[in-house]
Write an enzyme that holds these catalytic residues in place. Structure first.
Site, short mmCIF file in Angstrom:
data_model
loop_
_atom_site.label_atom_id
_atom_site.label_comp_id
_atom_site.label_asym_id
_atom_site.label_seq_id
_atom_site.Cartn_x
_atom_site.Cartn_y
_atom_site.Cartn_z
N ARG A 1 -3.51 22.08 -14.13
CA ARG A 1 -2.48 21.16 -14.63
C ARG A 1 -2.73 20.78 -16.09
NH1 ARG A 1 0.13 16.09 -11.17
NH2 ARG A 1 1.66 15.50 -12.71
N ASN B 1 -0.82 20.34 -21.06
CA ASN B 1 -1.15 19.60 -22.28
C ASN B 1 -1.05 20.45 -23.55
OD1 ASN B 1 -1.67 17.20 -20.94
ND2 ASN B 1 -3.76 17.82 -20.46
N GLU C 1 9.75 19.67 -24.86
CA GLU C 1 8.90 19.90 -23.67
C GLU C 1 9.30 21.19 -22.96
OE1 GLU C 1 6.25 18.39 -22.36
OE2 GLU C 1 6.15 16.63 -23.66
N LYS D 1 6.58 23.40 -13.34
CA LYS D 1 5.78 22.19 -13.10
C LYS D 1 5.42 22.08 -11.61
CE LYS D 1 4.67 17.63 -14.34
NZ LYS D 1 5.02 16.38 -14.94
N ARG E 1 0.83 -1.23 0.00
CA ARG E 1 0.00 0.00 0.00
C ARG E 1 0.85 1.27 0.00
NH1 ARG E 1 -2.84 -3.32 3.54
NH2 ARG E 1 -4.67 -4.19 2.54
N LYS F 1 2.86 11.54 -11.18
CA LYS F 1 2.02 10.66 -12.02
C LYS F 1 2.80 9.39 -12.30
CE LYS F 1 -0.65 13.67 -15.07
NZ LYS F 1 -0.91 13.84 -16.51
N HIS G 1 -0.14 14.04 -29.46
CA HIS G 1 -0.37 12.61 -29.22
C HIS G 1 -0.92 11.93 -30.47
CE1 HIS G 1 -0.64 12.93 -24.59
NE2 HIS G 1 0.49 12.39 -24.95
N HIS H 1 -0.25 18.92 -26.85
CA HIS H 1 -0.33 17.47 -26.69
C HIS H 1 -1.52 16.82 -27.39
CE1 HIS H 1 2.97 17.92 -23.96
NE2 HIS H 1 3.02 16.63 -23.74
N GLU I 1 -4.80 17.16 -11.72
CA GLU I 1 -5.16 17.61 -13.07
C GLU I 1 -6.66 17.85 -13.25
OE1 GLU I 1 -2.84 15.70 -16.08
OE2 GLU I 1 -4.27 16.23 -17.62
N HIS J 1 8.19 11.36 -28.89
CA HIS J 1 7.13 12.13 -28.22
C HIS J 1 7.37 13.64 -28.30
CE1 HIS J 1 4.09 13.15 -25.27
NE2 HIS J 1 5.01 13.81 -24.59
N1 LIG Z 1 4.71 10.77 -15.25
C1 LIG Z 1 4.61 11.84 -16.00
O1 LIG Z 1 4.14 12.90 -15.58
C2 LIG Z 1 5.10 11.76 -17.42
C3 LIG Z 1 5.23 12.94 -18.18
C4 LIG Z 1 5.75 12.83 -19.46
C5 LIG Z 1 6.13 11.60 -19.98
N2 LIG Z 1 5.98 10.48 -19.21
C6 LIG Z 1 6.37 9.16 -19.71
O2 LIG Z 1 7.79 9.15 -19.88
C7 LIG Z 1 8.12 8.17 -20.86
C8 LIG Z 1 9.14 8.73 -21.79
O3 LIG Z 1 10.29 9.10 -21.07
P1 LIG Z 1 11.74 9.06 -21.73
O4 LIG Z 1 11.73 9.82 -22.99
O5 LIG Z 1 12.70 9.39 -20.68
O6 LIG Z 1 11.85 7.53 -22.19
P2 LIG Z 1 12.76 6.33 -21.68
O7 LIG Z 1 12.65 6.13 -20.23
O8 LIG Z 1 12.44 5.19 -22.57
O9 LIG Z 1 14.24 6.85 -21.98
C9 LIG Z 1 14.62 7.05 -23.32
C10 LIG Z 1 15.86 6.23 -23.67
O10 LIG Z 1 16.99 6.88 -23.12
C11 LIG Z 1 17.78 5.97 -22.39
N3 LIG Z 1 18.43 6.78 -21.37
C12 LIG Z 1 17.85 7.47 -20.36
N4 LIG Z 1 18.75 8.21 -19.72
C13 LIG Z 1 19.94 7.98 -20.31
C14 LIG Z 1 21.24 8.49 -20.11
N5 LIG Z 1 21.53 9.43 -19.21
N6 LIG Z 1 22.25 8.01 -20.90
C15 LIG Z 1 21.98 7.10 -21.86
N7 LIG Z 1 20.75 6.62 -22.13
C16 LIG Z 1 19.75 7.06 -21.36
C17 LIG Z 1 16.81 4.93 -21.91
O11 LIG Z 1 17.45 3.73 -21.65
C18 LIG Z 1 15.87 4.83 -23.10
O12 LIG Z 1 16.41 3.97 -24.07
C19 LIG Z 1 6.82 7.77 -21.53
O13 LIG Z 1 6.44 6.50 -21.10
C20 LIG Z 1 5.83 8.82 -21.06
O14 LIG Z 1 4.51 8.32 -20.99
C21 LIG Z 1 5.48 10.55 -17.95
#
Ligand SMILES: NC(=O)c1ccc[n+]([C@@H]2O[C@H](COP(=O)([O-])OP(=O)(O)OC[C@H]3O[C@@H](n4cnc5c(N)ncnc54)[C@H](O)[C@@H]3O)[C@@H](O)[C@H]2O)c1
Length: 361
Positions: free
Chosen positions: A240, A244, A186, A226, A122, A144, A251, A247, A236, A263
């Site tokens: 919040r 978007n 972003e 943020k 939990r 999130k 998306h 987005h 949200e 993305h």
């Molecule tokens: N929780 C939220 O509020 C929120 C907001 C925006 C996006 N997201 C989510 O985030 C995800 C995308 O995040 P992302 O773009 O970081 O993707 P990711 O976690 O897949 O990272 C991208 C790539 O970079 C590599 N990587 C990361 N840091 C590295 C580093 N320092 N050196 C070398 N390689 C590295 C990872 O292994 C991966 O291959 C999506 O799933 C999206 O839905 C969440």
């Protein structure tokens, strides 16, 4: 220089620390917030070979017992399968509510580990150490968490705040360049929402080298924004939603491009197109669109894509999970620093977009 930004929600308050080379002092920072305990380092197979050993040593030297779980890299790991694997592993290590999770990686690791932390026993403590630019400026802050379903992204998740977010901008040196640029998409979105000094800061960015050079400032400005939005509206309901911006179209074009666009690239397209369309409709003042285009193009982010003209784009738009009672709230800019909401019926949005967006020749 260390910068600290506070996030405060109804049930939790925590610091986001931006510390160049912060990874080499991770043990000290964790000791300040956590007493000695087991810590599960959750990371992915790209990040682990570069940083896992350093993180493990940091935990050991600060007196923590470190465990390591390496997850396959990529969006596909935001799955039930990986969630179960992670939770089973915590149980096998006999984790209790006195122990904690350290998420070291991009948004995928942050979202997956965050969800596991929120439901195992939990809820157990989590610290986020985001390593991609997108995770540093966006996903690690705000609480999130999510995994994906076949029916769509992020359909299962929780709101669950970490105890600390430790951001080391120097780790971006190992992030592939295209990922640095998409993460910066972003940042431009945030700067366009905030305006003033933040928008001015982005005028200094003309290349990827500039993103590295100003990374601490860009991250701090994005996180400060943020943090403010999350503090005012954790779940949200209203404010919040401004995050978007870009987005809704973003998306849809991302889905229609079926993996070809990252993305942040899709958000860049969504941001530019929403500015262009609202400026044409005289709700956005000129030259907002041109200013946005300049910022995006300075680092080679796209403004348009052929996927905008496909049936798949409209199919994705129709399935936007933010549609309620056949209505969609578009976020637009009256001008830089002045966002607004435009609630509209989905049917009308689609007619409008079919008229105004590029068509297939
Ligand atoms: N929780 C939220 O509020 C929120 C907001 C925006 C996006 N997201 C989510 O985030 C995800 C995308 O995040 P992302 O773009 O970081 O993707 P990711 O976690 O897949 O990272 C991208 C790539 O970079 C590599 N990587 C990361 N840091 C590295 C580093 N320092 N050196 C070398 N390689 C590295 C990872 O292994 C991966 O291959 C999506 O799933 C999206 O839905 C969440």
């Amino acid at each position: 220089m260390e910068q600290t930004i506070k996030v405060k929600t109804a049930h939790h308050a925590y610091a986001v620390k931006i510390i160049p080379n912060g990874l080499s002092q991770l043990g000290i920072y964790l000791s300040k917030i956590w007493s000695k305990r087991q810590i599960a380092i959750i990371t992915d197979e790209n990040v682990a070979p570069i940083y896992a050993e350093q993180v493990r040593q940091q935990l050991g030297s600060a007196g923590f017992t470190a465990q390591l779980l390496v997850i396959p890299a990529g969006e596909r790991s935001k799955s039930w399968q990986q969630l179960i694997k992670l939770i089973d592993q915590l149980a096998a290590w006999h984790f209790t509510r006195s122990d904690g999770i350290l998420a070291v990686g991009g948004g995928v690791i942050g979202d997956l580990a965050g969800l596991a932390a929120s439901i195992y026993l939990r809820g157990i403590s989590i610290v986020q150490v985001p390593t991609s630019l997108l995770a540093q400026v966006d996903s690690s802050v705000g609480g999130k968490t999510a995994i994906d379903l076949t029916a769509g992204k992020n359909l299962v998740g929780t709101f669950y705040q970490p105890d600390l977010v430790l951001i080391d901008p120097t780790v971006l040196q190992t992030l592939p360049e295209r990922l640095v640029i998409e993460g910066y998409g972003e940042v431009i979105k945030c700067a366009a929402l905030v305006g003033s000094n933040f928008w001015q800061l982005t005028s200094k960015i003309h290349s990827v080298a500039d993103i590295y050079k100003f990374s601490s400032e860009l991250i701090a400005a994005s996180v400060a924004f943020k943090a403010k939005v999350v503090t005012e509206d954790e779940t949200e309901t209203h404010q919040r939603q401004l995050l978007n911006l870009g987005h809704t179209l973003g998306h849809a074009v991302e889905r229609a491009a079926a993996g070809r666009l990252f993305h942040g690239e899709a958000v860049a397209i969504g941001l530019y197109q929403i500015c262009r369309l609202f400026e044409k409709a005289k709700l956005t003042v000129s030259p907002t669109t041109e200013q946005v285009a300049q910022r995006l193009q300075a680092v080679g982010l796209p403004l348009t894509d052929e996927a905008l003209a496909t049936p798949a784009f409209y199919a994705a738009l129709t399935h936007d999970k933010k549609i309620h009672d056949g209505r969609l709230t578009l976020i637009y800019l009256e001008k830089i620093g002045q966002p607004n909401f435009y609630p509209w019926s989905l049917k009308k949005v689609i007619i409008w977009l079919k008229r105004e967006l590029p068509t297939i020749n």
